[in-house]
Design a protein around this motif. Sequence first.
Motif, mmCIF file in Angstrom:
data_model
loop_
_atom_site.group_PDB
_atom_site.id
_atom_site.type_symbol
_atom_site.label_atom_id
_atom_site.label_comp_id
_atom_site.label_asym_id
_atom_site.label_seq_id
_atom_site.Cartn_x
_atom_site.Cartn_y
_atom_site.Cartn_z
ATOM 1 N N SER A 62 0.891 -1.055 0.126
ATOM 2 C CA SER A 62 0.072 -0.045 -0.230
ATOM 3 C C SER A 62 0.972 1.316 -0.003
ATOM 4 C CB SER A 62 -0.934 -0.139 1.092
ATOM 5 O OG SER A 62 0.009 0.103 2.214
ATOM 6 N N ALA A 63 0.317 2.292 -0.506
ATOM 7 C CA ALA A 63 1.005 3.472 -0.608
ATOM 8 C C ALA A 63 1.070 4.415 0.585
ATOM 9 C CB ALA A 63 0.397 4.290 -1.706
ATOM 10 N N VAL A 95 12.314 -0.422 -4.965
ATOM 11 C CA VAL A 95 12.289 0.952 -5.515
ATOM 12 C C VAL A 95 11.536 1.029 -6.778
ATOM 13 C CG1 VAL A 95 13.470 3.114 -6.260
ATOM 14 C CG2 VAL A 95 14.415 1.899 -4.350
ATOM 15 N N PHE A 96 11.788 0.169 -7.402
ATOM 16 C CA PHE A 96 11.035 -0.162 -8.750
ATOM 17 C C PHE A 96 9.270 -0.317 -8.390
ATOM 18 C CE2 PHE A 96 14.704 -1.954 -10.979
ATOM 19 C CZ PHE A 96 15.379 -0.839 -11.034
ATOM 20 N N GLU A 97 9.132 -1.037 -7.236
ATOM 21 C CA GLU A 97 7.709 -1.467 -6.917
ATOM 22 C C GLU A 97 7.139 -0.244 -6.614
ATOM 23 O OE1 GLU A 97 7.865 -4.469 -4.049
ATOM 24 O OE2 GLU A 97 8.735 -6.060 -5.359
ATOM 25 N N ILE A 98 7.657 0.636 -5.978
ATOM 26 C CA ILE A 98 7.370 2.153 -5.417
ATOM 27 C C ILE A 98 6.863 2.782 -6.452
ATOM 28 C CG2 ILE A 98 7.595 4.090 -3.774
ATOM 29 C CD1 ILE A 98 9.581 2.212 -2.234
ATOM 30 N N LEU A 99 7.812 3.117 -7.529
ATOM 31 C CA LEU A 99 7.603 3.735 -8.522
ATOM 32 C C LEU A 99 6.295 3.185 -9.352
ATOM 33 C CD1 LEU A 99 11.151 4.446 -9.897
ATOM 34 C CD2 LEU A 99 9.730 5.990 -8.870
ATOM 35 N N GLN A 100 5.936 2.084 -9.413
ATOM 36 C CA GLN A 100 4.777 1.836 -10.117
ATOM 37 C C GLN A 100 3.417 1.923 -9.213
ATOM 38 O OE1 GLN A 100 5.869 -2.269 -10.816
ATOM 39 N NE2 GLN A 100 7.245 -1.939 -12.675
ATOM 40 N N LEU A 101 3.481 2.358 -8.399
ATOM 41 C CA LEU A 101 2.278 2.853 -7.494
ATOM 42 C C LEU A 101 1.696 3.743 -8.276
ATOM 43 C CD1 LEU A 101 3.510 3.019 -3.971
ATOM 44 C CD2 LEU A 101 2.238 1.261 -4.873
ATOM 45 N N LYS A 102 0.158 3.690 -8.182
ATOM 46 C CA LYS A 102 -0.608 4.776 -8.825
ATOM 47 C C LYS A 102 -0.422 6.075 -8.517
ATOM 48 C CE LYS A 102 -4.785 1.954 -9.086
ATOM 49 N NZ LYS A 102 -6.116 1.570 -8.630
ATOM 50 N N GLN A 103 0.118 6.491 -7.280
ATOM 51 C CA GLN A 103 0.593 7.853 -6.685
ATOM 52 C C GLN A 103 1.384 8.183 -7.379
ATOM 53 O OE1 GLN A 103 -0.695 5.397 -4.735
ATOM 54 N NE2 GLN A 103 -2.575 6.326 -3.982
ATOM 55 N N ALA A 104 2.385 7.429 -7.782
ATOM 56 C CA ALA A 104 3.847 7.841 -8.394
ATOM 57 C C ALA A 104 3.349 8.070 -10.095
ATOM 58 C CB ALA A 104 4.777 6.802 -8.221
ATOM 59 N N ILE A 105 2.468 7.214 -10.398
ATOM 60 C CA ILE A 105 2.473 7.388 -12.105
ATOM 61 C C ILE A 105 1.738 8.438 -12.532
ATOM 62 C CG2 ILE A 105 1.615 6.007 -14.009
ATOM 63 C CD1 ILE A 105 2.400 3.587 -12.602
ATOM 64 N N THR A 127 -0.118 11.961 -12.273
ATOM 65 C CA THR A 127 0.377 13.351 -11.484
ATOM 66 C C THR A 127 -1.170 13.785 -11.147
ATOM 67 O OG1 THR A 127 0.186 14.348 -13.558
ATOM 68 C CG2 THR A 127 2.386 13.653 -12.585
ATOM 69 N N PRO A 128 -1.433 14.064 -9.877
ATOM 70 C CA PRO A 128 -2.691 14.989 -9.598
ATOM 71 C C PRO A 128 -2.746 16.381 -9.975
ATOM 72 C CG PRO A 128 -1.454 14.353 -7.839
ATOM 73 C CD PRO A 128 -0.874 14.072 -8.687
ATOM 74 N N LYS A 129 -3.679 16.974 -9.818
ATOM 75 C CA LYS A 129 -4.179 18.351 -9.975
ATOM 76 C C LYS A 129 -3.295 19.120 -8.860
ATOM 77 C CE LYS A 129 -8.324 18.257 -12.642
ATOM 78 N NZ LYS A 129 -9.468 18.776 -12.986
ATOM 79 N N GLN A 130 -2.690 20.288 -9.273
ATOM 80 C CA GLN A 130 -2.196 20.899 -8.133
ATOM 81 C C GLN A 130 -2.796 21.686 -7.179
ATOM 82 O OE1 GLN A 130 0.726 23.798 -9.824
ATOM 83 N NE2 GLN A 130 1.716 24.363 -7.999
ATOM 84 N N ASN A 131 -2.630 21.955 -5.897
ATOM 85 C CA ASN A 131 -3.681 22.232 -4.851
ATOM 86 C C ASN A 131 -3.489 23.887 -4.881
ATOM 87 O OD1 ASN A 131 -4.534 19.851 -3.861
ATOM 88 N ND2 ASN A 131 -2.903 19.436 -2.891
ATOM 89 N N GLN A 132 -4.424 24.530 -4.632
ATOM 90 C CA GLN A 132 -4.411 26.117 -4.360
ATOM 91 C C GLN A 132 -3.574 26.424 -3.134
ATOM 92 O OE1 GLN A 132 -8.612 27.487 -3.841
ATOM 93 N NE2 GLN A 132 -9.113 26.822 -6.018
ATOM 94 N N LYS A 133 -3.699 25.718 -2.084
ATOM 95 C CA LYS A 133 -2.618 25.917 -1.051
ATOM 96 C C LYS A 133 -1.875 24.606 -0.620
ATOM 97 C CE LYS A 133 -6.038 29.092 1.330
ATOM 98 N NZ LYS A 133 -6.542 29.079 2.783
ATOM 99 N N PRO A 134 -0.693 24.727 -1.471
ATOM 100 C CA PRO A 134 0.319 23.421 -1.416
ATOM 101 C C PRO A 134 0.766 23.393 0.150
ATOM 102 C CG PRO A 134 1.488 24.999 -2.520
ATOM 103 C CD PRO A 134 -0.003 25.804 -2.175
ATOM 104 N N LEU A 158 -2.323 11.424 0.116
ATOM 105 C CA LEU A 158 -2.105 10.501 -0.807
ATOM 106 C C LEU A 158 -2.503 11.213 -2.139
ATOM 107 C CD1 LEU A 158 -3.111 7.089 0.688
ATOM 108 C CD2 LEU A 158 -0.779 7.863 0.143
ATOM 109 N N LYS A 159 -3.566 11.803 -2.158
ATOM 110 C CA LYS A 159 -4.095 12.523 -3.180
ATOM 111 C C LYS A 159 -3.547 13.819 -3.671
ATOM 112 C CE LYS A 159 -8.827 10.531 -1.996
ATOM 113 N NZ LYS A 159 -10.083 10.869 -1.645
ATOM 114 N N SER A 160 -2.601 14.242 -2.901
ATOM 115 C CA SER A 160 -1.895 15.523 -3.227
ATOM 116 C C SER A 160 -0.856 15.458 -4.369
ATOM 117 C CB SER A 160 -1.525 16.063 -1.833
ATOM 118 O OG SER A 160 -0.340 15.425 -1.423
ATOM 119 N N ARG A 161 -0.599 16.584 -4.823
ATOM 120 C CA ARG A 161 0.524 16.428 -5.978
ATOM 121 C C ARG A 161 1.761 16.593 -5.028
ATOM 122 N NH1 ARG A 161 0.626 20.492 -11.282
ATOM 123 N NH2 ARG A 161 2.393 19.481 -12.158
ATOM 124 N N GLU A 162 1.868 17.177 -3.938
ATOM 125 C CA GLU A 162 3.332 17.049 -3.092
ATOM 126 C C GLU A 162 3.670 15.643 -2.779
ATOM 127 O OE1 GLU A 162 0.393 18.747 -2.354
ATOM 128 O OE2 GLU A 162 1.489 20.900 -2.704
#
Length: 744
Positions: free
Chosen positions: A477-478, A509-519, A521-528, A544-548
């Motif tokens: 899990s992420a 490390v390759f397994e982490i890069l293949q997660l949905k959160q890594a592939i 890119t979500p929209k940028q938040n107004q207040k990062p 988990l849903k943030s771009r940061e």
Amino acid sequence: MGKKQTKSDKKYKSNKSLVKAKIRTQKIGQQKYIRETIRNEKLKRDDLSDSEQEEQQLDQHYLKISKKKDKKESTKNDNGITKHEVEEFLEKLKQEGGKTTKEEEEEIQQLIASVSDDSDEEVFHGGDKEEDDEMTDDVTDQQEVDEEDEQYFERIAGEIQEEDEKDTKEFGNRIKVTKALIARWVKKIKTSNAVQPLFHLILCFRSGLKKEGENQESKKKEKEPEIPYVVPDVATFARVTMACVKCLGDLATILTKYEQGSNKLPAKHSGWKQIKLALSTFINAFHQMMEKTLDEKLLIYVLHYFVRLVPFYGLFEAQPKKILRLMLNLLGHSNEDVRVRAFIIINSMAVIYPYPFLELCIKGIYYTLLRNSKGYNPSTFHQIEFLKNCLVELSTINFTSTYHHAFTYIRELAITVRRAMDSTVQNGYALCYNWKFFHCLDAWSKVICAYYKQENISALLYPVTQIAMAAIGLTNSAKHYPFKVKILTMLNQLSRDCDKSFIPISQTVFEILQLKQAINTPKQNQKPQPLYFEFKLKAVPEELKSREFHQRIIDDCCFLLLDHLANHSKSVAFPELSYPITNFLKKYVKSHTETLHFGISKQITNLVKHVNDNIIFVNESKSKINFTPLEFDKVIEFLKDTETPLDKYYANEKKKQDREVLERVAAKLDEKVTFEEEEDEEESALKEMEETKLKRKRGDESTESTSAPSSKRTEPSKKKTKSSSNASSSNKKDTLKELDLENF
């Protein structure tokens, strides 16, 4: 001038001046006595700073009076004069035929009255006109000053009486401890090496520790004699403790002829009998003092000088363990100076005391690490890192004992991982994904990194890496990404410090890069908002849903791969080692060009470019060598002192990352937030596992009750089930539970 002076007149004048000198000396002696009593009383009250100006004024006044006296008159006689002596002098003068005028007789009567009343007024004779002219100007000034002195003396005497009455009401017949009294005792100890004044200091120390509202019934039950000293305030108690600790260490070293700094216990010389009772009484009071809340400065001072007493308490049987418990409790103190001095005492005890005591020290520090590692936040991470460094320092004393302890505790960590893998509960991974497991594993990895060249400790590298890799693979899990990154950085540190040992972390490390959160890119938040994963093991669903979070995954994975490759950048096999990593990264960028951000793809390609530059550099240097792979010593020294292109790139990236971490930690220090969510999850997992075990036991009991008629056939099967249950119970005992500090 006037009438001629006869012999009798001259004799009268000389004897009259003698009477006058005696009266003056008597007065000055009384004044000096009063001044000494005032000074002693003010020393007792510790008001020296307030009385200095007044004493200087009095000294100047009496110096003026003494200068105006005639030297001959003052040196003849220093004794006082009485009324009877003056009358005898007058009778002798009349018998000799001396003539006296009415004025002279009146003056003599005034002298007699002044002596009888013991007044402090100056009396001047009137026989000689020249002397009268000289002294008439000073009479009024002296009288005014004398009146002021009388008022001052009366005021001081009244204050002294009031204080004496208060002391008798509060303290009774007991002696009030003052600064002058402590200084007197310390001076006797230093000059004559006497033990008796040291006992007085220890008694004062014990009296200061007693509570104010102590019942008489408890005194009767204890049947202890009343201590004859009273410590009035906190300042005097601090002076007593400082003098007691310092003088006790100095006197013990002198009497036992012990050399401070040696790694042996002191011998029992003839002076040991003199100091033994003082040491035992002091340590009992010291335990009472440590139970109370003390000032940090006083505690630091006491611990600083208590190190000198450590060798002497090794000769007692029960005291070393008690002192160790006190020092282990101080290792969790908020002040850094207190923690450092407590560890110095533990280290000196482990070095000086006989061998089995070292094992108690290692166990105690490991248990305190477990006890204090429940929450990890900006206010506690200094304490936890300090405890890890303490464990590393103690490991240098004896490597065989550290190997035994490390083996047992690493085995317990392996059992917890196996238990988490075999558990059927949904949150079984929580047994490993907590701060206790991570800090224990990190502590032993630091010990291995520091002393890898030792034969015993180098054998622990493989089990630690196996436990770490197994803990990473418990979940995919992420939300547990921060825990995995911490374990991977620990493995990179192990490979760097353990003679560049190869630890394959690229696949995780390759397994982490293949997660949905890594592939994606979500929209940028107004207040990062920045992510503080330094003090977290689990990410929140909002993060988990943030771009940061997406950017943080890519940054950390790229840096982990860079660190892994930089450790082996000087190896002969670097081109072969780096090929699968570069090949994966190229395919990763091509297959996810639509979802990845342009900056992220550029970051990955930049890493691949620097790796290719290092491959070219290693191939060029390989073409110049003349040795074969069988010559292992020369293979190790290949590019040992040269700096590769990848090393330069890694140094720059390391500086940037360290700067970012410091900024995040500094920003988080203002917020007092604790992260204990992982602990709650661990407790819930343990409860679920216990409930499932109870259900299984109930099911086994019901099956046994149904199969009761066929007892003859099922006897061997029952024996098997009992043996299996006993084996499972033995495994449960080996698991990592809450360690009992009381039994320790």
